[in-house]
Design a protein around this motif. Structure first.
Motif, PDB file in Angstrom:
ATOM      1  N   LEU A  22       0.851  -1.195   0.000  1.00 15.87           N
ATOM      2  CA  LEU A  22       0.000   0.000   0.000  1.00 15.87           C
ATOM      3  C   LEU A  22       0.884   1.243   0.000  1.00 15.87           C
ATOM      4  O   LEU A  22       1.717   1.412   0.900  1.00 15.87           O
ATOM      5  CB  LEU A  22      -0.900  -0.014   1.250  1.00 15.87           C
ATOM      6  CG  LEU A  22      -1.646   1.290   1.582  1.00 15.87           C
ATOM      7  CD1 LEU A  22      -2.566   1.718   0.437  1.00 15.87           C
ATOM      8  CD2 LEU A  22      -2.441   1.125   2.879  1.00 15.87           C
ATOM      9  N   GLY A  23       0.705   2.101  -0.995  1.00 13.91           N
ATOM     10  CA  GLY A  23       1.472   3.338  -1.076  1.00 13.91           C
ATOM     11  C   GLY A  23       0.710   4.486  -0.425  1.00 13.91           C
ATOM     12  O   GLY A  23      -0.508   4.605  -0.581  1.00 13.91           O
ATOM     13  N   ILE A  24       1.448   5.314   0.311  1.00 17.94           N
ATOM     14  CA  ILE A  24       0.870   6.525   0.905  1.00 17.94           C
ATOM     15  C   ILE A  24       1.703   7.685   0.391  1.00 17.94           C
ATOM     16  O   ILE A  24       2.933   7.688   0.553  1.00 17.94           O
ATOM     17  CB  ILE A  24       0.912   6.463   2.446  1.00 17.94           C
ATOM     18  CG1 ILE A  24       0.034   5.293   2.934  1.00 17.94           C
ATOM     19  CG2 ILE A  24       0.448   7.789   3.055  1.00 17.94           C
ATOM     20  CD1 ILE A  24       0.118   5.042   4.426  1.00 17.94           C
ATOM     21  N   THR A  25       1.050   8.641  -0.275  1.00 14.78           N
ATOM     22  CA  THR A  25       1.819   9.742  -0.852  1.00 14.78           C
ATOM     23  C   THR A  25       1.234  11.081  -0.430  1.00 14.78           C
ATOM     24  O   THR A  25       0.237  11.146   0.303  1.00 14.78           O
ATOM     25  CB  THR A  25       1.928   9.582  -2.381  1.00 14.78           C
ATOM     26  OG1 THR A  25       2.937  10.450  -2.879  1.00 14.78           O
ATOM     27  CG2 THR A  25       0.611   9.865  -3.087  1.00 14.78           C
ATOM     28  N   GLY A  26       1.849  12.158  -0.904  1.00 16.89           N
ATOM     29  CA  GLY A  26       1.452  13.508  -0.537  1.00 16.89           C
ATOM     30  C   GLY A  26       2.694  14.380  -0.490  1.00 16.89           C
ATOM     31  O   GLY A  26       3.820  13.877  -0.517  1.00 16.89           O
ATOM     32  N   SER A  27       2.481  15.676  -0.413  1.00 13.50           N
ATOM     33  CA  SER A  27       3.576  16.647  -0.454  1.00 13.50           C
ATOM     34  C   SER A  27       4.452  16.569   0.803  1.00 13.50           C
ATOM     35  O   SER A  27       4.037  15.968   1.793  1.00 13.50           O
ATOM     36  CB  SER A  27       2.974  18.050  -0.563  1.00 13.50           C
ATOM     37  OG  SER A  27       2.358  18.200  -1.815  1.00 13.50           O
ATOM     38  N   PRO A  28       5.635  17.204   0.769  1.00  9.90           N
ATOM     39  CA  PRO A  28       6.470  17.242   1.971  1.00  9.90           C
ATOM     40  C   PRO A  28       5.675  17.779   3.168  1.00  9.90           C
ATOM     41  O   PRO A  28       4.993  18.796   3.058  1.00  9.90           O
ATOM     42  CB  PRO A  28       7.588  18.220   1.581  1.00  9.90           C
ATOM     43  CG  PRO A  28       7.669  18.126   0.089  1.00  9.90           C
ATOM     44  CD  PRO A  28       6.268  17.876  -0.387  1.00  9.90           C
ATOM     45  N   GLY A  29       5.747  17.054   4.279  1.00  4.39           N
ATOM     46  CA  GLY A  29       5.057  17.490   5.500  1.00  4.39           C
ATOM     47  C   GLY A  29       3.560  17.230   5.513  1.00  4.39           C
ATOM     48  O   GLY A  29       2.850  17.699   6.405  1.00  4.39           O
ATOM     49  N   ALA A  30       3.056  16.444   4.553  1.00  4.53           N
ATOM     50  CA  ALA A  30       1.605  16.236   4.441  1.00  4.53           C
ATOM     51  C   ALA A  30       1.046  15.328   5.532  1.00  4.53           C
ATOM     52  O   ALA A  30      -0.166  15.311   5.765  1.00  4.53           O
ATOM     53  CB  ALA A  30       1.268  15.653   3.066  1.00  4.53           C
ATOM     54  N   GLY A  31       1.907  14.543   6.178  1.00  7.43           N
ATOM     55  CA  GLY A  31       1.423  13.619   7.208  1.00  7.43           C
ATOM     56  C   GLY A  31       1.527  12.157   6.803  1.00  7.43           C
ATOM     57  O   GLY A  31       0.952  11.286   7.460  1.00  7.43           O
ATOM     58  N   LEU A 128       1.200  -7.217   4.534  1.00  3.22           N
ATOM     59  CA  LEU A 128       0.986  -5.875   4.003  1.00  3.22           C
ATOM     60  C   LEU A 128       2.235  -5.054   4.254  1.00  3.22           C
ATOM     61  O   LEU A 128       2.731  -4.997   5.379  1.00  3.22           O
ATOM     62  CB  LEU A 128      -0.222  -5.217   4.700  1.00  3.22           C
ATOM     63  CG  LEU A 128      -0.502  -3.768   4.283  1.00  3.22           C
ATOM     64  CD1 LEU A 128      -0.957  -3.691   2.828  1.00  3.22           C
ATOM     65  CD2 LEU A 128      -1.560  -3.132   5.191  1.00  3.22           C
ATOM     66  N   VAL A 129       2.737  -4.436   3.181  1.00  2.64           N
ATOM     67  CA  VAL A 129       3.862  -3.508   3.317  1.00  2.64           C
ATOM     68  C   VAL A 129       3.330  -2.103   3.058  1.00  2.64           C
ATOM     69  O   VAL A 129       2.730  -1.852   2.007  1.00  2.64           O
ATOM     70  CB  VAL A 129       5.003  -3.843   2.335  1.00  2.64           C
ATOM     71  CG1 VAL A 129       6.118  -2.802   2.446  1.00  2.64           C
ATOM     72  CG2 VAL A 129       5.543  -5.247   2.594  1.00  2.64           C
ATOM     73  N   LEU A 130       3.509  -1.224   4.027  1.00  2.41           N
ATOM     74  CA  LEU A 130       3.154   0.184   3.843  1.00  2.41           C
ATOM     75  C   LEU A 130       4.395   0.885   3.322  1.00  2.41           C
ATOM     76  O   LEU A 130       5.462   0.787   3.934  1.00  2.41           O
ATOM     77  CB  LEU A 130       2.757   0.820   5.176  1.00  2.41           C
ATOM     78  CG  LEU A 130       1.631   0.144   5.957  1.00  2.41           C
ATOM     79  CD1 LEU A 130       1.508   0.765   7.347  1.00  2.41           C
ATOM     80  CD2 LEU A 130       0.323   0.276   5.198  1.00  2.41           C
ATOM     81  N   THR A 131       4.263   1.560   2.202  1.00  2.57           N
ATOM     82  CA  THR A 131       5.406   2.338   1.707  1.00  2.57           C
ATOM     83  C   THR A 131       4.921   3.749   1.465  1.00  2.57           C
ATOM     84  O   THR A 131       3.822   3.949   0.947  1.00  2.57           O
ATOM     85  CB  THR A 131       6.047   1.712   0.455  1.00  2.57           C
ATOM     86  OG1 THR A 131       7.256   2.428   0.149  1.00  2.57           O
ATOM     87  CG2 THR A 131       5.127   1.727  -0.763  1.00  2.57           C
ATOM     88  N   GLU A 132       5.695   4.723   1.923  1.00  4.37           N
ATOM     89  CA  GLU A 132       5.213   6.101   1.828  1.00  4.37           C
ATOM     90  C   GLU A 132       6.309   7.020   1.335  1.00  4.37           C
ATOM     91  O   GLU A 132       7.477   6.824   1.654  1.00  4.37           O
ATOM     92  CB  GLU A 132       4.675   6.581   3.178  1.00  4.37           C
ATOM     93  CG  GLU A 132       5.489   6.155   4.387  1.00  4.37           C
ATOM     94  CD  GLU A 132       6.213   7.287   5.055  1.00  4.37           C
ATOM     95  OE1 GLU A 132       6.082   8.435   4.615  1.00  4.37           O
ATOM     96  OE2 GLU A 132       6.935   7.007   6.019  1.00  4.37           O
ATOM     97  N   GLY A 133       5.908   7.994   0.526  1.00  6.21           N
ATOM     98  CA  GLY A 133       6.879   8.940   0.002  1.00  6.21           C
ATOM     99  C   GLY A 133       6.226   9.916  -0.959  1.00  6.21           C
ATOM    100  O   GLY A 133       5.066   9.756  -1.341  1.00  6.21           O
ATOM    101  N   ASN A 134       7.016  10.906  -1.364  1.00  2.51           N
ATOM    102  CA  ASN A 134       6.476  11.993  -2.182  1.00  2.51           C
ATOM    103  C   ASN A 134       6.109  11.569  -3.597  1.00  2.51           C
ATOM    104  O   ASN A 134       5.155  12.075  -4.178  1.00  2.51           O
ATOM    105  CB  ASN A 134       7.527  13.104  -2.332  1.00  2.51           C
ATOM    106  CG  ASN A 134       7.828  13.812  -1.037  1.00  2.51           C
ATOM    107  OD1 ASN A 134       7.192  13.550  -0.029  1.00  2.51           O
ATOM    108  ND2 ASN A 134       8.800  14.697  -1.064  1.00  2.51           N
ATOM    109  N   TYR A 135       6.916  10.682  -4.176  1.00  3.51           N
ATOM    110  CA  TYR A 135       6.878  10.581  -5.643  1.00  3.51           C
ATOM    111  C   TYR A 135       6.290   9.278  -6.179  1.00  3.51           C
ATOM    112  O   TYR A 135       6.583   8.877  -7.299  1.00  3.51           O
ATOM    113  CB  TYR A 135       8.308  10.804  -6.182  1.00  3.51           C
ATOM    114  CG  TYR A 135       8.880  12.123  -5.734  1.00  3.51           C
ATOM    115  CD1 TYR A 135       8.152  13.301  -5.926  1.00  3.51           C
ATOM    116  CD2 TYR A 135      10.109  12.205  -5.101  1.00  3.51           C
ATOM    117  CE1 TYR A 135       8.651  14.526  -5.495  1.00  3.51           C
ATOM    118  CE2 TYR A 135      10.624  13.421  -4.672  1.00  3.51           C
ATOM    119  CZ  TYR A 135       9.886  14.575  -4.869  1.00  3.51           C
ATOM    120  OH  TYR A 135      10.379  15.780  -4.448  1.00  3.51           O
ATOM    121  N   LEU A 136       5.430   8.646  -5.398  1.00  2.00           N
ATOM    122  CA  LEU A 136       4.899   7.335  -5.792  1.00  2.00           C
ATOM    123  C   LEU A 136       4.058   7.409  -7.064  1.00  2.00           C
ATOM    124  O   LEU A 136       3.928   6.423  -7.777  1.00  2.00           O
ATOM    125  CB  LEU A 136       4.039   6.738  -4.662  1.00  2.00           C
ATOM    126  CG  LEU A 136       4.661   6.672  -3.264  1.00  2.00           C
ATOM    127  CD1 LEU A 136       3.788   5.835  -2.336  1.00  2.00           C
ATOM    128  CD2 LEU A 136       6.072   6.121  -3.299  1.00  2.00           C
TER     129      LEU A 136
END
Ligand SMILES: Nc1ncnc2c1ncn2[C@@H]1O[C@H](COP(=O)(O)OP(=O)(O)OP(=O)(O)O)[C@@H](O)[C@H]1O
Ligand SMILES: [Mg+2]
Length: 218
Positions: A22-31, A128-136
């Motif tokens: 599962l990818g979690i994305t958003g801008s820098p500092g988005a949470g 489940l692998v949670l992966t999070e970052g800006n540029y997904l």
């Protein structure tokens, strides 16, 4: 939408026939990291040990020695300052039909502002692998290889003023003078935020401000 419904949706992904990412994305500092940590804690309490893992894209920051060779130290955090090929390769390993006993991932060490190899262990038991970052969800360069390796991508979309205030405060917390922090946000983080915000429409789900505000960072 509320946090419980997100926990339920993530639990559904963890219950699939094979490991899900599962990818979690958003801008820098988005949470993103706060949401990932919250999901990790909530799902960790519901599922067996090791069933959920957290592998941030942040771990694939290029080290300063590599950024200096490229003349990109001033741009740390921009899309071309990450080892995207390494990230894609790790996602492929994590999705292999026969997962490895343990796959190690790097983490980004905020005090050093450097990546640290071998810091995160993903056990075979991870469903489940949670992966999070800006540029997904970026499509430029090799970033387009990321999305097909993710089952779903959620986009964190906080109120812009809240995000900016928290981002600046975090730079100060990690050693920048307030003026220096504000200048870095304006010169580096905000151009990157514009790139990320443009990918919002490709997300499977948008996490609204109210849900992000309900989170309690640890
Ligand atoms: N609901 C909240 N209440 C208070 N502070 C919060 C909340 N959510 C996040 N924060 C704080 O805001 C800052 C940014 O959050 P977080 O680190 O989760 O964002 P991020 O998207 O992972 O940022 P980055 O792109 O820089 O990695 C952190 O200092 C975090 O503790
Ligand atoms: Mg983060």
């Amino acid at each position: 939408m509320d946090l419980d419904s997100l926990v339920q949706r993530a639990t559904g992904l963890a219950a699939g026939p094979r490991r899900a990412v599962l990818g979690i994305t958003g801008s820098p500092g988005a949470g993103k990291s706060t949401l990932a940590a919250t999901l990790l804690a909530r799902l960790g309490a519901l599922l067996p040990d090791g069933a959920v893992a957290h592998v941030p894209m942040d771990g694939f920051h290029l080290a300063d020695v590599a950024l200096d060779r490229l003349g990109l130290r001033h741009a740390k955090g921009a899309p071309d300052t990450f080892d995207v090929g390494g990230y894609v390769a790790l996602l492929r390993r994590l999705r292999a039909a026969e997962p490895e006993e343990i796959a190690y991932a790097p983490m980004f060490e905020r005090d050093l502002e450097q990546p640290l190899a071998g810091a995160i262990a993903v056990p075979r038991a991870a469903r489940l692998v949670l992966t999070e970052g800006n540029y997904l969800l970026l499509t430029d360069g090799r970033w387009h290889e990321v999305r097909p390796l993710l089952d779903e991508v959620w986009f964190c979309d906080p109120a812009p003023d809240v995000r900016l205030a928290r981002l600046t405060a975090r730079h100060v917390e990690f050693g920048k003078e307030p003026q220096e922090a504000a200048a870095w946000v304006a010169a580096v983080d905000e151009p990157n935020a514009a790139l990320v915000q443009a990918t919002r429409g490709r997300a499977d789900l948008v996490v609204p401000p109210a849900v992000l505000e309900s989170l309690r960072p640890t």
